[in-house]
Design an enzyme around this catalytic site. Sequence first.
Site, PDB file in Angstrom:
ATOM      1  CB  CYS A   1      -0.582  -5.751   1.593  1.00  0.00           C
ATOM      2  SG  CYS A   1      -0.516  -7.261   2.761  1.00  0.00           S
TER       3      CYS A   1
ATOM      4  CG  HIS B   1       0.409  -6.590  -1.851  1.00  0.00           C
ATOM      5  ND1 HIS B   1       1.522  -6.617  -1.682  1.00  0.00           N
ATOM      6  CD2 HIS B   1      -0.268  -7.860  -1.467  1.00  0.00           C
ATOM      7  CE1 HIS B   1       1.715  -7.704  -0.564  1.00  0.00           C
ATOM      8  NE2 HIS B   1       0.459  -8.028  -0.501  1.00  0.00           N
TER       9      HIS B   1
ATOM     10  CG  ASN C   1       3.275 -10.818   0.076  1.00  0.00           C
ATOM     11  OD1 ASN C   1       3.944  -9.771   0.454  1.00  0.00           O
ATOM     12  ND2 ASN C   1       2.359 -11.307   0.453  1.00  0.00           N
TER      13      ASN C   1
END
Length: 317
Positions: A111, A244, A274
């Site tokens: 991430c 993120h 994601n």
Amino acid sequence: MINIAAIDYYLPENILTNEDIAKEFPEWNAEKILAKIGVESRHVASEDETPLDLALGACEKLFKTYDKNKIDFILFCTQSPDYFLPTTACILQDKLGLPKTTGALDFNLGCSGFVYGLALAKGLISIGLAKNILLVTSETYTKFLDKEDKSNRTIFGDGAAVTIVEKDDSKADYQFSVGTDGGGFQNLIVKNGGARHGSSEDARLFMNGPEIFTFTIENIPGLINDTLSKNNLTLDDIDLVIFHQANTYMLNYLRKKCGIPEEKFFIDMIHVGNTVSATIPIAIKSATDKGKIKQGSKVLVAGFGVGYSWAAGILEF
């Protein structure tokens, strides 16, 4: 010092919707997933589709408007490489037909990978080893997800982003902030498949959601303050903040804790999910297309998660 000259991304054709997930887990419904995660659908790589394939798809789009012959270095960020060896970046160099003078390396971060990649690119440029760097962030996390893991299947999607980082002496020399706490490594992990637990037959992702949330809330406000302080800036100087894209609940909680005005905070993961290291560049591209980022905009970017690791920096467009 550095300039983001171009960004594009590629998402697999297969789409997993909330309705699809709800059919498998009747105790959930599409609206509940959307309210909790902020995602309606996510793209899922096919069985024979890899991060290299996704990266090539993104490059094909990028090179319609950017001359690939200018590239002199490839940085490839992935935690799901095509092979343990060789380096995926080396294969990409050949597939793209770039000169053999092109530098190429992989780095394993999730991430926080995009922001770390920007910092690495800046370093390579500052020592004169490169001028035009292709930063690839490509992940197929869904290959690590158990079919019965309804929570993580609602969160993660697959995708690749490609970013051109160029030397530009007209840009300010902004400093990055990074950090690591390997003590939390077991809270987001694919335990099997590596040298310590060799069998890859059960290479499944485990995520301790509450611990990840706690880590984020405890560390990221300080990261933001440190980044602004290091660059002699305040939030008033920042035009847009892009974190993120983990999930909307966490992001909105973080925004409030960091004191970031809602109008300066960008979230856009509803049809992407994601995508780990690719979330920030995908969001930058989306924000640019929507007119949120203009010439001269100062954008604060911050990535955080698996490792634990975190990184933030300022980009001037």
